[in-house]
Design a protein around this motif. Sequence first.
Motif, PDB file in Angstrom:
ATOM      1  N   ILE A 101       0.864  -1.167   0.000  1.00 46.69           N
ATOM      2  CA  ILE A 101       0.000   0.000   0.000  1.00 46.69           C
ATOM      3  C   ILE A 101       0.915   1.236   0.000  1.00 46.69           C
ATOM      4  O   ILE A 101       2.010   1.199   0.560  1.00 46.69           O
ATOM      5  CB  ILE A 101      -0.946   0.034   1.215  1.00 46.69           C
ATOM      6  CG1 ILE A 101      -0.159  -0.062   2.535  1.00 46.69           C
ATOM      7  CG2 ILE A 101      -1.979  -1.065   1.120  1.00 46.69           C
ATOM      8  CD1 ILE A 101      -0.994   0.121   3.767  1.00 46.69           C
ATOM      9  N   VAL A 102       0.464   2.302  -0.654  1.00 51.71           N
ATOM     10  CA  VAL A 102       1.251   3.528  -0.730  1.00 51.71           C
ATOM     11  C   VAL A 102       0.427   4.635  -0.083  1.00 51.71           C
ATOM     12  O   VAL A 102      -0.692   4.923  -0.501  1.00 51.71           O
ATOM     13  CB  VAL A 102       1.608   3.899  -2.179  1.00 51.71           C
ATOM     14  CG1 VAL A 102       2.653   5.014  -2.187  1.00 51.71           C
ATOM     15  CG2 VAL A 102       2.133   2.684  -2.945  1.00 51.71           C
ATOM     16  N   LEU A 103       0.998   5.244   0.945  1.00 53.01           N
ATOM     17  CA  LEU A 103       0.281   6.222   1.769  1.00 53.01           C
ATOM     18  C   LEU A 103       1.006   7.557   1.763  1.00 53.01           C
ATOM     19  O   LEU A 103       2.228   7.615   1.599  1.00 53.01           O
ATOM     20  CB  LEU A 103       0.194   5.720   3.214  1.00 53.01           C
ATOM     21  CG  LEU A 103      -0.466   4.361   3.453  1.00 53.01           C
ATOM     22  CD1 LEU A 103      -0.215   3.901   4.882  1.00 53.01           C
ATOM     23  CD2 LEU A 103      -1.961   4.430   3.188  1.00 53.01           C
ATOM     24  N   GLY A 104       0.248   8.651   1.981  1.00 52.44           N
ATOM     25  CA  GLY A 104       0.896   9.936   2.139  1.00 52.44           C
ATOM     26  C   GLY A 104       0.179  11.075   1.461  1.00 52.44           C
ATOM     27  O   GLY A 104      -0.985  10.971   1.079  1.00 52.44           O
ATOM     28  N   HIS A 105       0.911  12.155   1.296  1.00 57.69           N
ATOM     29  CA  HIS A 105       0.365  13.422   0.820  1.00 57.69           C
ATOM     30  C   HIS A 105       0.299  13.499  -0.709  1.00 57.69           C
ATOM     31  O   HIS A 105       0.202  12.474  -1.393  1.00 57.69           O
ATOM     32  CB  HIS A 105       1.160  14.583   1.410  1.00 57.69           C
ATOM     33  CG  HIS A 105       2.652  14.446   1.248  1.00 57.69           C
ATOM     34  ND1 HIS A 105       3.263  14.283   0.022  1.00 57.69           N
ATOM     35  CD2 HIS A 105       3.662  14.440   2.168  1.00 57.69           C
ATOM     36  CE1 HIS A 105       4.565  14.206   0.178  1.00 57.69           C
ATOM     37  NE2 HIS A 105       4.839  14.289   1.481  1.00 57.69           N
ATOM     38  N   SER A 106       0.362  14.697  -1.246  1.00 57.21           N
ATOM     39  CA  SER A 106       0.102  14.923  -2.669  1.00 57.21           C
ATOM     40  C   SER A 106       1.118  14.280  -3.599  1.00 57.21           C
ATOM     41  O   SER A 106       0.804  14.010  -4.758  1.00 57.21           O
ATOM     42  CB  SER A 106       0.053  16.434  -2.960  1.00 57.21           C
ATOM     43  OG  SER A 106       1.230  17.068  -2.495  1.00 57.21           O
ATOM     44  N   TYR A 107       2.330  14.020  -3.145  1.00 59.14           N
ATOM     45  CA  TYR A 107       3.291  13.312  -3.991  1.00 59.14           C
ATOM     46  C   TYR A 107       2.729  11.950  -4.383  1.00 59.14           C
ATOM     47  O   TYR A 107       2.989  11.450  -5.476  1.00 59.14           O
ATOM     48  CB  TYR A 107       4.612  13.103  -3.253  1.00 59.14           C
ATOM     49  CG  TYR A 107       5.521  14.309  -3.188  1.00 59.14           C
ATOM     50  CD1 TYR A 107       5.021  15.608  -3.308  1.00 59.14           C
ATOM     51  CD2 TYR A 107       6.879  14.161  -2.982  1.00 59.14           C
ATOM     52  CE1 TYR A 107       5.850  16.712  -3.226  1.00 59.14           C
ATOM     53  CE2 TYR A 107       7.729  15.256  -2.899  1.00 59.14           C
ATOM     54  CZ  TYR A 107       7.199  16.526  -3.017  1.00 59.14           C
ATOM     55  OH  TYR A 107       8.035  17.608  -2.936  1.00 59.14           O
ATOM     56  N   ILE A 108       1.969  11.352  -3.460  1.00 59.20           N
ATOM     57  CA  ILE A 108       1.366  10.040  -3.704  1.00 59.20           C
ATOM     58  C   ILE A 108       0.075  10.185  -4.495  1.00 59.20           C
ATOM     59  O   ILE A 108      -0.178   9.457  -5.454  1.00 59.20           O
ATOM     60  CB  ILE A 108       1.086   9.321  -2.370  1.00 59.20           C
ATOM     61  CG1 ILE A 108       2.348   9.240  -1.506  1.00 59.20           C
ATOM     62  CG2 ILE A 108       0.506   7.944  -2.627  1.00 59.20           C
ATOM     63  CD1 ILE A 108       3.509   8.533  -2.146  1.00 59.20           C
ATOM     64  N   GLU A 109      -0.759  11.127  -4.092  1.00 57.22           N
ATOM     65  CA  GLU A 109      -2.047  11.322  -4.773  1.00 57.22           C
ATOM     66  C   GLU A 109      -1.854  11.722  -6.232  1.00 57.22           C
ATOM     67  O   GLU A 109      -2.559  11.239  -7.118  1.00 57.22           O
ATOM     68  CB  GLU A 109      -2.854  12.394  -4.047  1.00 57.22           C
ATOM     69  CG  GLU A 109      -4.239  12.616  -4.636  1.00 57.22           C
ATOM     70  CD  GLU A 109      -4.964  13.757  -3.932  1.00 57.22           C
ATOM     71  OE1 GLU A 109      -6.155  13.613  -3.662  1.00 57.22           O
ATOM     72  OE2 GLU A 109      -4.323  14.781  -3.660  1.00 57.22           O
ATOM     73  N   GLY A 110      -0.919  12.646  -6.483  1.00 55.90           N
ATOM     74  CA  GLY A 110      -0.574  12.982  -7.859  1.00 55.90           C
ATOM     75  C   GLY A 110      -1.455  13.990  -8.549  1.00 55.90           C
ATOM     76  O   GLY A 110      -1.378  14.136  -9.776  1.00 55.90           O
ATOM     77  N   ASN A 111      -2.285  14.729  -7.811  1.00 55.97           N
ATOM     78  CA  ASN A 111      -3.173  15.679  -8.479  1.00 55.97           C
ATOM     79  C   ASN A 111      -2.423  16.849  -9.112  1.00 55.97           C
ATOM     80  O   ASN A 111      -2.972  17.561  -9.956  1.00 55.97           O
ATOM     81  CB  ASN A 111      -4.221  16.207  -7.497  1.00 55.97           C
ATOM     82  CG  ASN A 111      -5.369  15.232  -7.317  1.00 55.97           C
ATOM     83  OD1 ASN A 111      -5.442  14.235  -8.028  1.00 55.97           O
ATOM     84  ND2 ASN A 111      -6.230  15.496  -6.378  1.00 55.97           N
ATOM     85  N   SER A 112      -1.177  17.068  -8.695  1.00 54.74           N
ATOM     86  CA  SER A 112      -0.385  18.131  -9.321  1.00 54.74           C
ATOM     87  C   SER A 112      -0.025  17.782 -10.758  1.00 54.74           C
ATOM     88  O   SER A 112       0.319  18.663 -11.547  1.00 54.74           O
ATOM     89  CB  SER A 112       0.894  18.382  -8.506  1.00 54.74           C
ATOM     90  OG  SER A 112       1.658  17.199  -8.397  1.00 54.74           O
ATOM     91  N   ILE A 113      -0.096  16.509 -11.100  1.00 53.26           N
ATOM     92  CA  ILE A 113       0.076  16.065 -12.495  1.00 53.26           C
ATOM     93  C   ILE A 113      -1.153  15.240 -12.874  1.00 53.26           C
ATOM     94  O   ILE A 113      -1.043  14.095 -13.315  1.00 53.26           O
ATOM     95  CB  ILE A 113       1.389  15.271 -12.698  1.00 53.26           C
ATOM     96  CG1 ILE A 113       1.513  14.127 -11.670  1.00 53.26           C
ATOM     97  CG2 ILE A 113       2.593  16.184 -12.615  1.00 53.26           C
ATOM     98  CD1 ILE A 113       2.649  13.177 -11.963  1.00 53.26           C
ATOM     99  N   ALA A 114      -2.307  15.857 -12.703  1.00 54.39           N
ATOM    100  CA  ALA A 114      -3.574  15.140 -12.822  1.00 54.39           C
ATOM    101  C   ALA A 114      -3.755  14.431 -14.160  1.00 54.39           C
ATOM    102  O   ALA A 114      -4.388  13.371 -14.231  1.00 54.39           O
ATOM    103  CB  ALA A 114      -4.732  16.110 -12.585  1.00 54.39           C
ATOM    104  N   ASP A 115      -3.207  15.004 -15.234  1.00 53.66           N
ATOM    105  CA  ASP A 115      -3.349  14.390 -16.555  1.00 53.66           C
ATOM    106  C   ASP A 115      -2.311  13.311 -16.816  1.00 53.66           C
ATOM    107  O   ASP A 115      -2.333  12.661 -17.869  1.00 53.66           O
ATOM    108  CB  ASP A 115      -3.238  15.464 -17.643  1.00 53.66           C
ATOM    109  CG  ASP A 115      -4.401  16.442 -17.602  1.00 53.66           C
ATOM    110  OD1 ASP A 115      -5.496  16.051 -17.137  1.00 53.66           O
ATOM    111  OD2 ASP A 115      -4.224  17.604 -18.025  1.00 53.66           O
ATOM    112  N   ASN A 116      -1.401  13.150 -15.876  1.00 53.27           N
ATOM    113  CA  ASN A 116      -0.323  12.167 -16.058  1.00 53.27           C
ATOM    114  C   ASN A 116      -0.105  11.348 -14.789  1.00 53.27           C
ATOM    115  O   ASN A 116       1.026  11.045 -14.418  1.00 53.27           O
ATOM    116  CB  ASN A 116       0.981  12.889 -16.431  1.00 53.27           C
ATOM    117  CG  ASN A 116       0.898  13.598 -17.761  1.00 53.27           C
ATOM    118  OD1 ASN A 116       0.992  12.994 -18.824  1.00 53.27           O
ATOM    119  ND2 ASN A 116       0.698  14.918 -17.700  1.00 53.27           N
TER     120      ASN A 116
END
Length: 213
Positions: free
Chosen positions: A19-34
């Motif tokens: 499982i991978v847990l954590g903040h936006s680096y994990i979620e990836g919405n800063s590169i939402a199209d990728n």
Amino acid sequence: MEIDEFSFGYPVIADLKLIVLGHSYIEGNSIADNKDQRFAYLVCKEIGLDKTLILGQGGQTASALKQYVKNYAKWFSNAQYALISIGATDFYLNPTKSKMETCILDCEDIAKTLMSYNIIPVWIVDSGFLINNLEGKDQIKLFSDWLMQQDYYIDVRQCFRDAKGNNDPDAYLLDEKHPTIAVHHSIYEEIKNQADYLFQTEDKADYIKEIKY
């Protein structure tokens, strides 16, 4: 596999490896199209998307993750490892020594909960703790030193450094906080280099190790 929203629980994955847990680096919405270029996704793809869960939440703090793990660990209790990137949000919100000491206590609780299910926490030391000429360096060092005292950690700060070893502004998106796609790929390579055990196929019992916090 990646889960964005939940109603009553998680899907049960019989052969769950990571499982991978954590903040936006994990979620990836800063590169939402990728999002398929995130290091979390690349790691999970290498292991097998049917054997992994990405559970990142943008802006997540250590205290929020602590509660999240307590509430939901039973749903992924058969995982072998938890890859965790956390703490940067805590620092950005409150860059004080007391805050980072509290962050450490929260992370200790996260580890205890995971280990109660024999899930081994693997901590990522990332760019949130590689900041030049910024008030709070001692607080950053306090937390990064704790991370690197754990049995399992991956130091990916070099992915954000330039040739002189300084924080590289080109490693970040325009928001100056989130890594570029190229850096996501570099982090993925570092994870493979430093944590090859994540990609091995042995059963969970073969990798359980006593960790005391």
